[in-house]
Design an enzyme around this catalytic site. Structure first.
Site, PDB file in Angstrom:
ATOM      1  N   LYS A 188     -73.963  11.591  -9.429  1.00  0.00           N
ATOM      2  CA  LYS A 188     -73.334  10.523 -10.835  1.00  0.00           C
ATOM      3  C   LYS A 188     -72.592  11.582 -11.862  1.00  0.00           C
ATOM      4  CE  LYS A 188     -73.750   6.351 -13.344  1.00  0.00           C
ATOM      5  NZ  LYS A 188     -74.841   5.522 -13.895  1.00  0.00           N
ATOM      6  N   SER A 243     -73.974   0.685 -12.631  1.00  0.00           N
ATOM      7  CA  SER A 243     -72.862   1.352 -12.893  1.00  0.00           C
ATOM      8  C   SER A 243     -72.857   2.184 -12.251  1.00  0.00           C
ATOM      9  CB  SER A 243     -73.050   2.379 -14.544  1.00  0.00           C
ATOM     10  OG  SER A 243     -74.367   2.798 -14.253  1.00  0.00           O
ATOM     11  N   SER A 297     -78.459  -0.031 -12.696  1.00  0.00           N
ATOM     12  CA  SER A 297     -77.509   0.445 -11.740  1.00  0.00           C
ATOM     13  C   SER A 297     -77.132   1.263 -10.434  1.00  0.00           C
ATOM     14  CB  SER A 297     -77.066   1.673 -13.250  1.00  0.00           C
ATOM     15  OG  SER A 297     -75.915   0.956 -14.093  1.00  0.00           O
TER      16      SER A 297
END
Lengths: 493, 107
Positions: free
Chosen positions: A85, A160, A184
Site C-alpha cells: 500500500k 482504504s 481498511s
C-alpha cells in the site's frame, strides 16, 4: 495438479508458489514476468497500482533465484511477490499516500515491514492505490484515480486499502499489505473476496508507515487464502524498538496451527441484524453461523449495545489523531510547497489547502474542532470514555466465547459514486469494523459467499488480543469447507 | 461563516473559518460552505455520544495496551540519515539547510 495449468501463475496461492519455488518447478523471474504480463493486460481496467516498476521487481527476482541456486533461500516467501500500500516507505521509491501533498517525495528508508519482507526474500511488487492518507472506504478518495472492483468494474473495491485488495483478488499479486485504522484491510478484503487480517494493536510495527490515527493504526496482510495471510503475518510481526507500541510477545509460525479444529464458542451480537444490514449479507452471515453450528461450535446470541456509539467514538478519535499526525505536512521539509505563499504562515495554509483533497480536509477540520477549546471534553474526552465502555462490552462477551462473528461490511460492494456526496453514509459503512480498532483486537475477514448478482461478502471473526493463531485456524476451517476462495473474477471477458 | 445545526434543542455552532485557521488550512469559499454543512451533520451524528452516561474513571477491562510498558530508548548516537538524505525531499534547500520564508524582521 500442475501449477497454473493453462492459465499462467496469477491465481496460484503463495502457499503453492512457495512450494513450487522450493522444488525449483518455477523460478521467481518466471513468476514476476507472469504477474507483470497480467498487469499489462488488465490493470489498465482495474488500476490497482499507483506505480509498478517491473525492472525493479525483476532485479529482486533475479537475486532471489540466485539465492535458491546457492541453496541459500531466506524462507517460504523468498521469491514471492508482495504488493505494498502506498503509505509505506520503500527505500528509493516514491510514496504518495494517494495524495498530491507528497508530490515528488521519495522515501529515504524502508519501513519495518518492508525490511522484514526483504529479510524474508519477498519481492516488493508495486505501490497500490488507496484513499488519500487512508481516509475512506472505497478508494475513491485517491488523488489520482479510482480502483475498480474486479468482480464488477462499475463498483468500488472498498477502502482504504482498495488497491491491495484488488491486486490480490485479480491475480496481480499473490499477497499484499494494507493498513487498517477502522476496517481498511478487512472491508476491501470482503468487497473483493480476499482474506484480510487486522492484527492485534502492537503485533506489527508501524515504523515507516505514514501515521493516520496512531492509537488505531495496524498493518495487515491480505491474500487469497488463509495460509497465505498467516505466512505473511509471520513475516511482518514482531518486536521493533522504533515503534514503542510494538509487543515483545513471541511470534509463532502462524501456518502451523491452521489445521486445528475445535468446538469454538462463537458469539453473534444481535445488534448486527439492524435495518442497515443488506438482506444478502444477512443471509450470508446466517449461513456462515449455521455452518459453524453444524460443525459442533456453540453459537451464543449476545447483545452489544455499544455498537451504536462506536462510529461516533471512532470518528472523533481518528480525526483528532489525524489532525495531529497530518500537521507534519506543512510544505517545509518535504512534499508540496505552494508557489504563491509569501510568509511562513501562508506556506503552511496554502500548501495544505492545495495539497490535501476534500476528505482529508474534512477530517482535519473535524479533528481540529473536537480538540478545540470549549469542545475538547465534550467530544474528545467523551469519545475516550466511550472507548473504555466499548472495550468493557467486548470484555464481557469474551468472558464466555472464543470469537465474535459479524458481517465485515453491511452491504456488498456499492456502485462507484454512490456515497461520494454523502460522507456520513460512507462513515456508517464502517459500523462492524471500527470498534475492533477502538479496542485493539485482532479480526479477520474471509469470503462467506456471493450475492445473486455475483458480488462477494465477508465474514468477520474477532478474537481476544494476540489470539491470531486461533483466529486463523477458525478462518482456515471455514475456508476448507467452502469453495469461495477458489472462485475468481472474470476480468478478461 | 457559521453553519448551524439544531441538535436536541441545542444549537451547535461550527465556526468554519476559525477551525480552518487552527488547522492551517486555506479553504476556498465553496469549500467553507460545503464543509460547514457536512461537518454540521457529522457533529450532529457524533453528538449521540452525549446521551450516554459513561462511568467516570472506569477501569478498562480489556486494554491491549495495559500489558505494555513505557519504552525508553537509550540516548545513544546511532546511524541516521546523511545531511544529503535528510534534505533530499526538501522543496528548497541551500548550503545544507532548508530554505523557508523570512520569519524574523530586519537584516
Amino acid at each position: 495438479m500442475g501449477l497454473g495449468t493453462g492459465q499462467g501463475l496469477h491465481y496460484e496461492t503463495a502457499e503453492r508458489l512457495s512450494a513450487a519455488l522450493a522444488s525449483r518447478t518455477i523460478c521467481s523471474v518466471e513468476l514476476v514476468e507472469s504477474l507483470l504480463g497480467r498487469a499489462r493486460t488488465i490493470d489498465g481496467k482495474l488500476r490497482a497500482f499507483i506505480a509498478l516498476d517491473g525492472a525493479d521487481a525483476l532485479r529482486q527476482a533475479v537475486e532471489s533465484d540466485r539465492r535458491r541456486e546457492r541453496g541459500a533461500a531466506l524462507g517460504p516467501l523468498d521469491g514471492v511477490a508482495v504488493s505494498i500500500k502506498d503509505n509505506m516507505s520503500v527505500r528509493r521509491w516514491p510514496m504518495s499516500c494517494g495524495s498530491r501533498m507528497l508530490d515528488g517525495y521519495v522515501s529515504p528508508y524502508d519501513c519495518h515491514v518492508v525490511e522484514r519482507l526483504r529479510a524474508a526474500g519477498a519481492i516488493i511488487f508495486g505501490r497500490t492505490n488507496m484513499d488519500e492518507f487512508a481516509m475512506g472506504s472505497s478508494t475513491e478518495n485517491s488523488a489520482f484515480f479510482g480502483t475498480a472492483n474486479p468482480w464488477d468494474l462499475g463498483r468500488v473495491p472498498g477502502g482504504s486499502s482498495g488497491g491491495s485488495a484488488c491486486a490480490v483478488a485479480a491475480g496481480l499479486a499473490p499477497l499484499a499489505l494494507g493498513t487498517d485504522t477502522g476496517g481498511s484491510v478487512r472491508q476491501p478484503a470482503a468487497f473483493c473476496a480476499a482474506v484480510g487480517l487486522k492484527p492485534t494493536y502492537g503485533r506489527v510495527s508501524r515504523y515507516g508507515v505514514t501515521a493516520f490515527a496512531s492509537s488505531l493504526d495496524q498493518v495487515g496482510p491480505m491474500g487469497r487464502s488463509v495460509w497465505d495471510v498467516a505466512a505473511l503475518l509471520g513475516a511482518i510481526a514482531g518486536l521493533d524498538r522504533r515503534d514503542s507500541t510494538s509487543s515483545p510477545l513471541a511470534v509463532p509460525d502462524y501456518t502451523v496451527a491452521l489445521g486445528r479444529e475445535r468446538r469454538w464458542k462463537i458469539a453473534v451480537p444481535r445488534e448486527v441484524f439492524s435495518d442497515g444490514l443488506d438482506g444478502d449479507v444477512r443471509d450470508g452471515l446466517r449461513r456462515a453461523v449455521d455452518f459453524f453450528a453444524g460443525a459442533g461450535c456453540e453459537i451464543l446470541d449476545v447483545s452489544m449495545p455499544a455498537m451504536d456509539i462506536s462510529i461516533g467514538a471512532y470518528y472523533i478519535t481518528a480525526t483528532a489523531e489525524a489532525f495531529s499526525n497530518l500537521s507534519r505536512f506543512d510544505g517545509i521539509r518535504y512534499g508540496h510547497r505552494s508557489k504563491v505563499a509569501g510568509t511562513v504562515g501562508e506556506v503552511y495554509a496554502k500548501s495544505r489547502g492545495e495539497g490535501f483533497g476534500a476528505e482529508v480536509k474534512r477530517r482535519i477540520m473535524l479533528g481540529a474542532f473536537v480538540l478545540s477549546g470549549g469542545y475538547h471534553e465534550a467530544y474528545y474526552g467523551r469519545a475516550q470514555r466511550a472507548r473504555v465502555h466499548i472495550s468493557n462490552g467486548f470484555g464481557e462477551i469474551f468472558r464466555n466465547c472464543d470469537f465474535i462473528a459479524t458481517p465485515t461490511a453491511p452491504t456488498v460492494p456499492f456502485p462507484v459514486g454512490a456515497k461520494t456526496q454523502d460522507p456520513l453514509a460512507m462513515y456508517l459503512s464502517d459500523i462492524y469494523t471500527v470498534s475492533v480498532n477502538l479496542v485493539g483486537l485482532p479480526a479477520i475477514s474471509v469470503c462467506c459467499g456471493f450475492s445473486p448478482q455475483g458480488l462477494p461478502m465477508g465474514l468477520q471473526l474477532i478474537a481476544k488480543p494476540f489470539h491470531e493463531e486461533e483466529l486463523l485456524a477458525a478462518a482456515a476451517f471455514f475456508e476448507r469447507n467452502h469453495d469461495f476462495c477458489r472462485r475468481h473474477p472474470k476480468i478478461d471477458q | 461563516m457559521m453553519a448551524e445545526e439544531s441538535v436536541a434543542g441545542q444549537r451547535q455552532c461550527f465556526d468554519v473559518a476559525a477551525i480552518a485557521a487552527i488547522a492551517h488550512l486555506e479553504l476556498t469559499s465553496d469549500e467553507m460552505d460545503s464543509l460547514g454543512e457536512q461537518l454540521g451533520r457529522i457533529v450532529a451524528y457524533v453528538d449521540r455520544l452525549k446521551a450516554i452516561a459513561f462511568a467516570e474513571n472506569s477501569e478498562q477491562f480489556f486494554d491491549v495496551t495495559a500489558s505494555l510498558r513505557n519504552v525508553y530508548g537509550a540516548d545513544e548516537v546511532g546511524d541516521s540519515f546523511t545531511q544529503e538524505e535528510a534534505l533530499s525531499n526538501a522543496p528548497e534547500s541551500r548550503d545544507g539547510q532548508i530554505v523557508v520564508p523570512r520569519i524574523v524582521e530586519g537584516d
